[in-house]
Design an enzyme around this catalytic site. Structure first.
Site, PDB file in Angstrom:
ATOM      1  CG  HIS A 104      -5.239  88.562 -17.753  1.00 22.26           C
ATOM      2  ND1 HIS A 104      -4.690  87.477 -18.609  1.00 22.26           N
ATOM      3  CD2 HIS A 104      -6.593  88.824 -17.991  1.00 22.26           C
ATOM      4  CE1 HIS A 104      -5.752  87.249 -19.588  1.00 22.26           C
ATOM      5  NE2 HIS A 104      -6.823  88.064 -19.209  1.00 22.26           N
ATOM      6  CG  HIS A 174      -7.173  91.376 -22.422  1.00 19.91           C
ATOM      7  ND1 HIS A 174      -8.599  91.939 -22.244  1.00 19.91           N
ATOM      8  CD2 HIS A 174      -7.053  90.216 -21.962  1.00 19.91           C
ATOM      9  CE1 HIS A 174      -9.192  90.977 -21.933  1.00 19.91           C
ATOM     10  NE2 HIS A 174      -8.571  89.814 -21.710  1.00 19.91           N
ATOM     11  CG  ASP A 246     -12.961  83.448 -20.215  1.00 14.81           C
ATOM     12  OD1 ASP A 246     -11.843  83.672 -20.898  1.00 14.81           O
ATOM     13  OD2 ASP A 246     -12.948  84.054 -19.103  1.00 14.81           O
ATOM     14  CD  GLU A 301      -7.293  87.423 -23.972  1.00 13.76           C
ATOM     15  OE1 GLU A 301      -6.675  87.177 -23.220  1.00 13.76           O
ATOM     16  OE2 GLU A 301      -8.284  87.178 -24.123  1.00 13.76           O
TER      17      GLU A 301
END
Length: 352
Positions: A104, A174, A246, A301
Protein backbone atom coordinates in the site's frame (compact mmCIF):
# COMPACT_ATOMS: atom_id res chain seq x y z
CA UNK A 1 -23.97 22.56 10.11
CA UNK A 2 -20.16 22.73 10.16
CA UNK A 3 -18.54 22.09 6.79
CA UNK A 4 -15.00 21.99 8.20
CA UNK A 5 -14.04 20.98 11.70
CA UNK A 6 -10.80 20.22 13.55
CA UNK A 7 -10.01 16.51 13.74
CA UNK A 8 -7.02 16.60 16.07
CA UNK A 9 -3.29 16.99 15.64
CA UNK A 10 -0.45 14.67 14.73
CA UNK A 11 2.51 14.23 17.07
CA UNK A 12 4.47 16.93 15.21
CA UNK A 13 1.66 19.43 15.78
CA UNK A 14 0.20 19.22 12.27
CA UNK A 15 -3.50 20.06 12.39
CA UNK A 16 -5.90 17.71 10.62
CA UNK A 17 -9.37 18.73 9.48
CA UNK A 18 -12.55 16.90 8.52
CA UNK A 19 -14.54 18.13 5.51
CA UNK A 20 -18.23 17.42 5.32
CA UNK A 21 -20.12 16.62 2.12
CA UNK A 22 -23.91 16.58 2.15
CA UNK A 23 -26.66 18.27 4.14
CA UNK A 24 -28.25 15.43 6.05
CA UNK A 25 -31.19 14.73 3.75
CA UNK A 26 -29.33 12.03 1.79
CA UNK A 27 -25.94 10.41 1.78
CA UNK A 28 -23.36 12.32 3.90
CA UNK A 29 -19.60 11.93 3.99
CA UNK A 30 -16.77 13.15 6.20
CA UNK A 31 -13.31 13.18 4.60
CA UNK A 32 -9.97 14.08 6.15
CA UNK A 33 -7.15 16.04 4.58
CA UNK A 34 -4.95 13.38 6.19
CA UNK A 35 -4.68 10.62 3.61
CA UNK A 36 -7.95 11.63 1.97
CA UNK A 37 -9.51 9.30 4.53
CA UNK A 38 -13.20 8.55 4.25
CA UNK A 39 -13.80 8.78 7.99
CA UNK A 40 -17.59 8.59 7.91
CA UNK A 41 -20.30 7.73 5.41
CA UNK A 42 -23.94 7.76 6.48
CA UNK A 43 -27.24 7.03 4.78
CA UNK A 44 -30.71 7.81 6.17
CA UNK A 45 -32.78 4.64 6.58
CA UNK A 46 -36.27 4.91 8.05
CA UNK A 47 -35.92 6.97 11.24
CA UNK A 48 -32.15 6.72 11.69
CA UNK A 49 -28.84 7.20 9.91
CA UNK A 50 -26.78 4.12 9.09
CA UNK A 51 -22.97 4.23 9.37
CA UNK A 52 -21.71 2.44 6.27
CA UNK A 53 -17.95 2.41 6.94
CA UNK A 54 -15.79 1.81 10.00
CA UNK A 55 -13.99 4.82 11.45
CA UNK A 56 -11.60 5.94 14.19
CA UNK A 57 -11.75 8.72 16.77
CA UNK A 58 -9.12 11.25 15.71
CA UNK A 59 -6.08 12.06 13.58
CA UNK A 60 -3.56 10.31 15.81
CA UNK A 61 -5.59 7.11 15.72
CA UNK A 62 -5.62 7.17 11.93
CA UNK A 63 -1.92 7.98 11.62
CA UNK A 64 -1.06 5.02 13.88
CA UNK A 65 -3.60 2.70 12.22
CA UNK A 66 -2.03 -0.46 10.72
CA UNK A 67 -5.31 -1.40 9.02
CA UNK A 68 -5.41 1.46 6.45
CA UNK A 69 -8.97 2.42 7.38
CA UNK A 70 -10.55 4.60 4.70
CA UNK A 71 -7.34 5.83 3.08
CA UNK A 72 -6.46 6.79 -0.46
CA UNK A 73 -3.86 4.15 -1.33
CA UNK A 74 -0.75 4.89 -3.39
CA UNK A 75 1.51 5.00 -5.15
CA UNK A 76 0.82 1.29 -5.49
CA UNK A 77 -2.12 -0.47 -3.88
CA UNK A 78 -1.62 -3.99 -2.59
CA UNK A 79 1.76 -5.76 -2.58
CA UNK A 80 5.00 -5.61 -4.54
CA UNK A 81 7.11 -8.67 -3.83
CA UNK A 82 10.57 -8.16 -2.35
CA UNK A 83 9.88 -4.41 -2.25
CA UNK A 84 11.71 -4.16 -5.57
CA UNK A 85 11.12 -4.01 -9.30
CA UNK A 86 12.94 -3.31 -12.56
CA UNK A 87 11.72 -0.72 -15.03
CA UNK A 88 13.27 0.35 -18.34
CA UNK A 89 16.52 -1.41 -17.52
CA UNK A 90 16.94 0.02 -14.04
CA UNK A 91 16.42 -1.64 -10.65
CA UNK A 92 14.45 0.10 -7.89
CA UNK A 93 14.26 -0.70 -4.18
CA UNK A 94 11.10 0.33 -2.37
CA UNK A 95 10.38 0.77 1.31
CA UNK A 96 9.72 -2.64 2.86
CA UNK A 97 6.84 -2.28 5.31
CA UNK A 98 5.40 -5.81 5.40
CA UNK A 99 8.32 -8.06 6.20
CA UNK A 100 10.57 -7.84 3.16
CA UNK A 101 7.69 -6.79 0.93
CA UNK A 102 6.03 -3.48 0.00
CA UNK A 103 2.36 -2.88 0.87
CA UNK A 104 0.00 0.00 0.00
CA UNK A 105 2.69 2.49 -0.95
CA UNK A 106 5.20 1.96 1.85
CA UNK A 107 5.89 3.39 5.30
CA UNK A 108 3.62 6.42 4.87
CA UNK A 109 2.27 5.97 1.35
CA UNK A 110 -0.54 8.36 0.45
CA UNK A 111 -2.61 7.45 3.49
CA UNK A 112 -0.44 9.12 6.15
CA UNK A 113 0.36 12.28 4.20
CA UNK A 114 -1.43 15.58 4.42
CA UNK A 115 -3.20 16.45 1.17
CA UNK A 116 -3.89 20.00 0.00
CA UNK A 117 -7.54 20.98 -0.33
CA UNK A 118 -8.00 22.59 -3.75
CA UNK A 119 -11.81 22.98 -3.62
CA UNK A 120 -14.59 22.29 -1.13
CA UNK A 121 -18.30 22.69 -1.74
CA UNK A 122 -21.42 21.05 -0.40
CA UNK A 123 -21.08 18.19 -2.87
CA UNK A 124 -17.38 18.27 -3.82
CA UNK A 125 -13.94 17.93 -2.23
CA UNK A 126 -10.83 18.13 -4.41
CA UNK A 127 -7.55 17.02 -2.83
CA UNK A 128 -4.03 17.28 -4.26
CA UNK A 129 -0.75 15.63 -3.34
CA UNK A 130 2.71 15.93 -4.87
CA UNK A 131 4.77 12.79 -4.41
CA UNK A 132 8.43 13.71 -5.03
CA UNK A 133 10.94 11.63 -6.94
CA UNK A 134 12.38 8.94 -4.66
CA UNK A 135 9.53 8.96 -2.14
CA UNK A 136 9.22 5.42 -0.75
CA UNK A 137 11.72 4.46 -3.49
CA UNK A 138 9.52 5.31 -6.49
CA UNK A 139 10.90 7.20 -9.50
CA UNK A 140 9.46 10.43 -10.82
CA UNK A 141 7.68 13.46 -9.46
CA UNK A 142 4.01 12.53 -9.36
CA UNK A 143 1.12 15.00 -9.19
CA UNK A 144 -2.08 13.36 -7.93
CA UNK A 145 -5.60 14.73 -7.58
CA UNK A 146 -8.38 12.88 -5.78
CA UNK A 147 -11.89 14.28 -6.16
CA UNK A 148 -14.84 13.16 -4.05
CA UNK A 149 -18.26 14.08 -5.41
CA UNK A 150 -21.44 13.39 -3.46
CA UNK A 151 -24.91 12.71 -4.83
CA UNK A 152 -28.04 11.87 -2.81
CA UNK A 153 -27.42 8.13 -3.26
CA UNK A 154 -23.85 7.92 -4.57
CA UNK A 155 -20.27 8.86 -3.69
CA UNK A 156 -17.85 9.15 -6.61
CA UNK A 157 -14.07 9.18 -6.34
CA UNK A 158 -11.82 10.18 -9.24
CA UNK A 159 -8.03 9.78 -9.31
CA UNK A 160 -6.04 11.83 -11.82
CA UNK A 161 -2.25 11.89 -12.06
CA UNK A 162 0.75 12.87 -14.16
CA UNK A 163 4.44 12.06 -13.77
CA UNK A 164 7.75 13.28 -15.17
CA UNK A 165 9.32 9.79 -15.15
CA UNK A 166 7.93 6.31 -15.66
CA UNK A 167 6.63 4.87 -12.39
CA UNK A 168 4.39 2.05 -11.17
CA UNK A 169 1.04 3.55 -10.28
CA UNK A 170 -1.99 1.71 -8.92
CA UNK A 171 -4.08 3.89 -6.61
CA UNK A 172 -7.14 2.52 -4.88
CA UNK A 173 -9.45 3.19 -1.96
CA UNK A 174 -9.57 1.30 1.35
CA UNK A 175 -12.85 1.84 3.26
CA UNK A 176 -14.18 -1.01 5.41
CA UNK A 177 -17.86 -1.54 4.64
CA UNK A 178 -20.35 -2.95 7.11
CA UNK A 179 -23.72 -1.89 5.75
CA UNK A 180 -25.51 -3.23 8.83
CA UNK A 181 -24.49 -0.05 10.68
CA UNK A 182 -23.90 -2.17 13.76
CA UNK A 183 -20.42 -3.46 14.71
CA UNK A 184 -22.04 -6.39 16.49
CA UNK A 185 -23.33 -7.73 13.15
CA UNK A 186 -20.58 -9.77 11.44
CA UNK A 187 -19.31 -8.26 8.20
CA UNK A 188 -19.25 -11.80 6.79
CA UNK A 189 -23.06 -11.85 7.05
CA UNK A 190 -23.31 -9.40 4.14
CA UNK A 191 -24.19 -10.78 0.74
CA UNK A 192 -21.51 -10.21 -1.91
CA UNK A 193 -21.59 -10.56 -5.68
CA UNK A 194 -18.54 -10.02 -7.90
CA UNK A 195 -18.42 -10.62 -11.68
CA UNK A 196 -15.09 -12.45 -11.56
CA UNK A 197 -14.38 -15.88 -13.04
CA UNK A 198 -10.72 -15.84 -11.92
CA UNK A 199 -8.55 -14.95 -8.95
CA UNK A 200 -4.84 -14.64 -8.16
CA UNK A 201 -3.47 -17.42 -5.92
CA UNK A 202 -0.84 -16.19 -3.44
CA UNK A 203 2.10 -17.64 -1.54
CA UNK A 204 2.54 -17.65 2.23
CA UNK A 205 3.49 -13.95 2.15
CA UNK A 206 0.35 -13.09 0.12
CA UNK A 207 2.40 -12.32 -3.00
CA UNK A 208 0.72 -13.55 -6.21
CA UNK A 209 2.28 -16.69 -7.66
CA UNK A 210 1.79 -15.36 -11.20
CA UNK A 211 -1.06 -17.72 -12.04
CA UNK A 212 -4.69 -16.84 -12.67
CA UNK A 213 -6.93 -19.59 -11.30
CA UNK A 214 -10.60 -20.25 -11.97
CA UNK A 215 -12.93 -19.43 -9.09
CA UNK A 216 -15.29 -22.29 -9.95
CA UNK A 217 -15.43 -24.78 -7.10
CA UNK A 218 -13.44 -22.52 -4.75
CA UNK A 219 -14.34 -20.16 -1.87
CA UNK A 220 -13.63 -17.26 -4.27
CA UNK A 221 -16.66 -17.80 -6.48
CA UNK A 222 -19.00 -14.88 -5.85
CA UNK A 223 -20.51 -14.80 -9.33
CA UNK A 224 -23.74 -15.71 -7.60
CA UNK A 225 -24.39 -13.70 -4.46
CA UNK A 226 -23.27 -15.37 -1.25
CA UNK A 227 -22.03 -14.42 2.20
CA UNK A 228 -18.35 -14.81 3.02
CA UNK A 229 -19.42 -17.00 5.91
CA UNK A 230 -21.22 -19.42 3.57
CA UNK A 231 -18.45 -19.48 0.94
CA UNK A 232 -15.48 -19.82 3.25
CA UNK A 233 -13.80 -23.20 3.70
CA UNK A 234 -11.38 -23.08 6.67
CA UNK A 235 -9.41 -25.96 5.13
CA UNK A 236 -8.78 -24.14 1.86
CA UNK A 237 -5.02 -23.56 1.58
CA UNK A 238 -5.47 -20.10 0.07
CA UNK A 239 -7.71 -18.92 2.91
CA UNK A 240 -5.29 -20.43 5.40
CA UNK A 241 -2.42 -18.50 3.79
CA UNK A 242 -4.26 -15.21 4.24
CA UNK A 243 -5.89 -16.01 7.55
CA UNK A 244 -9.12 -15.45 5.62
CA UNK A 245 -10.03 -13.54 2.51
CA UNK A 246 -7.21 -11.29 1.30
CA UNK A 247 -7.15 -12.07 -2.42
CA UNK A 248 -7.43 -10.35 -5.78
CA UNK A 249 -10.40 -11.30 -7.95
CA UNK A 250 -9.92 -10.91 -11.71
CA UNK A 251 -12.95 -9.10 -13.08
CA UNK A 252 -14.59 -10.37 -16.23
CA UNK A 253 -13.87 -8.34 -19.39
CA UNK A 254 -16.58 -5.77 -19.99
CA UNK A 255 -17.91 -6.14 -16.47
CA UNK A 256 -20.81 -3.79 -15.83
CA UNK A 257 -19.89 -3.31 -12.18
CA UNK A 258 -17.13 -4.37 -9.76
CA UNK A 259 -19.11 -5.64 -6.80
CA UNK A 260 -22.49 -5.53 -5.11
CA UNK A 261 -22.94 -5.80 -1.34
CA UNK A 262 -26.12 -6.14 0.73
CA UNK A 263 -26.89 -6.23 4.44
CA UNK A 264 -30.10 -8.14 5.20
CA UNK A 265 -29.91 -6.65 8.72
CA UNK A 266 -30.27 -2.99 7.66
CA UNK A 267 -31.75 -3.45 4.19
CA UNK A 268 -28.97 -1.32 2.65
CA UNK A 269 -27.24 -2.36 -0.58
CA UNK A 270 -24.23 -0.95 -2.43
CA UNK A 271 -22.94 -1.22 -5.98
CA UNK A 272 -19.32 -0.38 -6.87
CA UNK A 273 -18.60 0.79 -10.42
CA UNK A 274 -15.08 1.04 -11.83
CA UNK A 275 -13.23 0.05 -15.00
CA UNK A 276 -10.32 -1.52 -13.06
CA UNK A 277 -9.32 -5.04 -14.15
CA UNK A 278 -9.34 -6.49 -10.62
CA UNK A 279 -10.84 -6.20 -7.15
CA UNK A 280 -9.07 -6.99 -3.91
CA UNK A 281 -11.34 -8.68 -1.37
CA UNK A 282 -10.24 -8.40 2.26
CA UNK A 283 -12.42 -9.75 5.04
CA UNK A 284 -11.11 -7.39 7.72
CA UNK A 285 -9.95 -10.13 10.08
CA UNK A 286 -6.83 -8.18 11.04
CA UNK A 287 -9.01 -5.62 12.81
CA UNK A 288 -9.72 -8.12 15.60
CA UNK A 289 -6.17 -7.51 16.87
CA UNK A 290 -5.52 -4.04 15.44
CA UNK A 291 -8.72 -2.45 16.79
CA UNK A 292 -10.47 -4.74 19.30
CA UNK A 293 -14.12 -3.84 19.65
CA UNK A 294 -14.33 -1.96 16.35
CA UNK A 295 -15.88 -4.90 14.51
CA UNK A 296 -15.13 -5.94 10.97
CA UNK A 297 -15.85 -4.51 7.57
CA UNK A 298 -15.22 -5.76 4.05
CA UNK A 299 -12.64 -4.02 1.87
CA UNK A 300 -13.54 -4.08 -1.83
CA UNK A 301 -10.66 -2.36 -3.62
CA UNK A 302 -10.83 -1.82 -7.40
CA UNK A 303 -7.28 -1.90 -8.73
CA UNK A 304 -4.69 -3.23 -11.14
CA UNK A 305 -3.02 -6.55 -10.39
CA UNK A 306 -0.77 -6.72 -7.31
CA UNK A 307 2.95 -7.23 -8.02
CA UNK A 308 2.37 -6.39 -11.69
CA UNK A 309 5.77 -4.60 -11.97
CA UNK A 310 7.39 -8.01 -11.35
CA UNK A 311 4.96 -10.10 -13.43
CA UNK A 312 5.31 -9.56 -17.20
CA UNK A 313 2.25 -11.72 -17.82
CA UNK A 314 0.05 -9.38 -15.76
CA UNK A 315 -1.42 -6.23 -17.33
CA UNK A 316 1.11 -3.42 -16.83
CA UNK A 317 0.48 -0.71 -14.24
CA UNK A 318 3.05 1.89 -15.32
CA UNK A 319 2.36 5.59 -15.73
CA UNK A 320 4.66 7.40 -18.16
CA UNK A 321 5.43 11.05 -18.90
CA UNK A 322 2.91 12.59 -21.25
CA UNK A 323 0.11 10.35 -20.05
CA UNK A 324 -2.75 11.46 -17.83
CA UNK A 325 -3.98 8.76 -15.48
CA UNK A 326 -7.68 8.70 -14.66
CA UNK A 327 -9.73 6.18 -12.71
CA UNK A 328 -13.25 6.57 -11.37
CA UNK A 329 -14.73 4.58 -8.49
CA UNK A 330 -18.43 4.98 -7.79
CA UNK A 331 -20.29 3.78 -4.70
CA UNK A 332 -24.05 3.72 -5.28
CA UNK A 333 -26.50 2.93 -2.47
CA UNK A 334 -30.08 1.70 -2.38
CA UNK A 335 -32.44 0.45 0.31
CA UNK A 336 -34.32 -2.57 -1.05
CA UNK A 337 -35.33 -3.46 2.52
CA UNK A 338 -34.46 -6.04 5.15
CA UNK A 339 -34.24 -9.76 4.37
CA UNK A 340 -34.92 -9.36 0.66
CA UNK A 341 -33.94 -11.95 -1.93
CA UNK A 342 -31.08 -11.14 -4.29
CA UNK A 343 -33.43 -10.53 -7.21
CA UNK A 344 -34.90 -7.57 -5.35
CA UNK A 345 -31.42 -6.33 -4.40
CA UNK A 346 -30.20 -6.58 -8.02
CA UNK A 347 -33.24 -4.65 -9.25
CA UNK A 348 -32.69 -1.89 -6.67
CA UNK A 349 -29.04 -1.54 -7.72
CA UNK A 350 -29.85 -1.85 -11.44
CA UNK A 351 -27.28 -4.61 -11.87
CA UNK A 352 -26.72 -5.68 -15.46
Amino acid sequence: MERIRPFGQLDDGTAVHAYRLGDGDGLCAQILDLGGILARLQLPVADRRIDLVLGLADARAYFADPGYLGILVGRYGNRIGGAAFALDGRDYQLAANEGRHHLHGGLLGFGRRLWTVREHRRDLLVLHYRSPDGEEGYPGNLEVTASYRLHPDRLDLRFEARTDAATPFNPTHHPYFNLAGDPAVPAAAQWLQVPAAGYLPVDAALIPTGAVAAVAGTPFDFRRAATLHANADPADPQLRAGGGYDHCLVLDPGHGYCAALYSPHSGVAMRIDCDAPALQLYGGHGLDIQHPGLGRGLCLEPQDYPDAPNRPAFPPAILRPGQTYRRDIGYRFAVPGRDRDWKAVAAALELP
